[in-house]
Design an enzyme around this catalytic site. Structure first.
Site, PDB file in Angstrom:
ATOM      1  N   CYS A  90      15.801  13.425 -19.417  1.00 48.87           N
ATOM      2  CA  CYS A  90      16.276  12.237 -18.710  1.00 48.87           C
ATOM      3  C   CYS A  90      16.574  11.174 -19.760  1.00 48.87           C
ATOM      4  CB  CYS A  90      15.274  11.738 -17.666  1.00 48.87           C
ATOM      5  SG  CYS A  90      13.768  11.040 -18.352  1.00 48.87           S
TER       6      CYS A  90
ATOM      7  N   LEU B 207       0.865  -1.177   0.000  1.00 45.98           N
ATOM      8  CA  LEU B 207       0.000   0.000   0.000  1.00 45.98           C
ATOM      9  C   LEU B 207       0.902   1.228   0.000  1.00 45.98           C
ATOM     10  CD1 LEU B 207      -1.921  -2.277   0.752  1.00 45.98           C
ATOM     11  CD2 LEU B 207      -3.005  -0.766   2.416  1.00 45.98           C
TER      12      LEU B 207
ATOM     13  N   GLN C 292      -2.127   3.763  14.821  1.00 48.39           N
ATOM     14  CA  GLN C 292      -1.126   2.699  14.825  1.00 48.39           C
ATOM     15  C   GLN C 292      -0.824   2.179  16.234  1.00 48.39           C
ATOM     16  OE1 GLN C 292       2.170   4.193  12.476  1.00 48.39           O
ATOM     17  NE2 GLN C 292       0.839   4.583  10.720  1.00 48.39           N
TER      18      GLN C 292
ATOM     19  N   GLY D 252       3.288   0.539   5.733  1.00 46.93           N
ATOM     20  CA  GLY D 252       4.438   1.191   6.356  1.00 46.93           C
ATOM     21  C   GLY D 252       4.187   1.617   7.786  1.00 46.93           C
TER      22      GLY D 252
END
Length: 484
Positions: free
Chosen positions: A456, A183, A296, A287
């Protein structure tokens, strides 16, 4: 040009069958990556190492850079290969090669040997070291912490001089573990957690919940492309973008303010679980770190996991933010993450740190799950290898130019490593080096009376950055297209 690839130590302690499988997979991964950059590369696996050869000496710096980022490689050696006849001939060749380097230096000799010979590795060290000490008057033997370590390997009838040692990232080769779905938000945490699973041997697919419009998705694609291109390009991976704006709107309208954060995370893992099931992916990766934000806590994480319907991996669960940022800097995602806003935190002013299961379930009864189902069904599925094509479709308003005007300035957005290795020099033309991950924060500081032509190597990052700048109101940007 020859490299000797040394394997991650944990591979070497596996059973014979597992070790052989891991080495075979790593050999294929190395070949898949290097073949794109050097068609002369030969990759040969042996019992405890892998040999890489190339006929193109000019590709050496680029091949080194690529090998340093392939999971499964502990370190690798640049070697010079020569034939030899006997032990004295080894000494003579070593003296010829090292004489000038050992003047006024302390040294020791370290040797390794494979095959059948009339001498041992220790005898090589003693004979060659003693000879060098006698023939180079100002050199002195010092076995601990010498100025120079003379490294020699004897492989059957070949003498190998170790020119340099380079560290790899270690870990397991991609493909030795099952696939996972990360995710990804574009922040510090999700980028680092994705890298950690790549390094552990999983093919990492990416699921992005879009809460911030086109600019948010462009930024996340930059991070995903960077992670894949640098560490995981041996494998095809998917990028799944799910528009979550309607889901967030439903949560804002129907869910109690204090429960919003946990409910949003539950909706995300529900959706990710459905995607994982569709592609037979074994786990999802987040994460999250314990206690870092209100959602969390262990209580909240347990409630979030209940909604997933699959295994949830949290490689950063015990990491401090300082450690995570340091890792992001190491893997090259720090500056991208700095420019990425945190959208999840804005929807709840007084989030609960200890959600009650019954309360969460009661709140979710108010939620229209058809909205979530519709978001998943309408998800965008993209092969990262084709991200350049998809980017091109999205930047039709971005002009591509191969001939520069008087007011044009080339903006080289490659990484510092790429510009150092292959500087862009154009006659009578100003070139400004600004790495792609700093464009969003520093482009506004440039002289806006100029027109900037982004460059690039492959044109992917330049198109992404040009679209990002257009989205943010900068119209003085174009993309440099090499004339064919």
């Amino acid at each position: 040009m020859k490299f000797i690839i040394k394997l991650f130590p944990e591979i070497m302690i596996k059973s014979d069958s597992v070790r052989k499988r891991f080495i075979k997979i790593l050999t294929g991964n190395i070949r898949n990556i290097l073949d794109k950059h050097d068609d002369s590369v030969a990759v040969v696996r042996h019992w405890d190492f892998i040999e890489v050869r190339s006929k193109h000496e000019e590709n050496r710096p680029h091949l080194i850079e690529l090998l340093q980022c392939i999971p499964g490689i502990h370190h690798f050696l640049e070697v010079e290969e020569r034939p030899f006849t006997d032990l004295h001939n080894i000494f003579e060749q070593t003296l010829e090669r090292m004489r000038d380097e050992l003047v006024d230096k302390t040294f020791c000799v370290r040797a390794k040997r494979r095959g059948k010979h009339s001498f041992s590795s220790l005898e090589i060290e003693r004979y060659v070291g003693g000879g060098l000490n006698q023939h180079i008057e100002t050199a002195k033997v010092k076995l601990k912490n010498p100025d120079v370590t003379v490294r020699i390997e004897v492989d059957n009838d070949k003498l190998l001089f170790i020119q340099a040692r380079h560290e790899g990232i270690g870990g397991y080769p991609i493909g030795t573990q099952e696939d996972v779905l990360s995710l990804i938000s574009g922040g510090f945490d999700s980028g680092v957690s994705s890298y950690m699973l790549i390094r552990r041997g999983s093919r990492v697919h990416y699921c992005f919940f879009n809460l911030g419009g086109a600019a948010h998705e462009i930024g996340v694609k930059q991070m995903v492309y960077h992670l894949w291109n640098r560490y995981g390009s041996s494998h095809k991976v998917r990028f799944i973008a799910i528009n979550f704006e309607a889901v967030v709107g439903e949560i804002l309208e129907k869910i109690d303010n204090g429960q919003m954060g946990v409910v949003l995370k539950r909706m995300m893992v529900r959706a990710a679980g459905k995607v994982a099931q569709r592609f037979a992916i074994e786990a999802i990766v987040t994460g999250e770190a314990l206690g870092q934000v209100s959602s969390q806590t262990l209580t909240n994480l347990r409630l979030i996991d209940e909604a997933a319907g699959t295994l949830v991996l949290r490689p950063l669960i015990t990491h401090d933010k300082e450690q995570i940022i340091a890792m992001a800097k190491q893997i090259g995602t720090e500056d991208i993450a700095k420019s990425m806003p945190e959208f999840c935190g804005v929807i709840s002013k007084n989030p609960t740190v200890k959600a009650v299961r019954e309360r969460i379930l009661a709140e979710e009864e108010h939620f229209d799950f058809d909205i979530l189902e519709s978001a998943v069904q309408n998800a965008e599925y993209l092969d990262i290898r084709q991200i350049a094509e998809e980017t091109a479709k999205g930047v039709v308003e971005i002009d591509g130019v191969s001939v520069l005007g008087e007011n044009d300035v080339i903006l080289d957005i490659r990484s510092p490593e790429e510009t150092d290795e292959n500087p862009l020099a154009l006659e009578n033309r100003q070139v400004i080096e600004l790495p792609f991950y700093k464009v969003s924060s520093q482009f506004g500081e440039l002289d806006q009376s100029k027109n900037y032509v982004l460059y690039c190597e492959r044109g992917v990052m330049s198109k992404l950055q040009a679209l990002y700048l257009k989205e943010n109101g900068f119209n003085n940007v174009q993309v440099f297209v090499k004339a064919k």
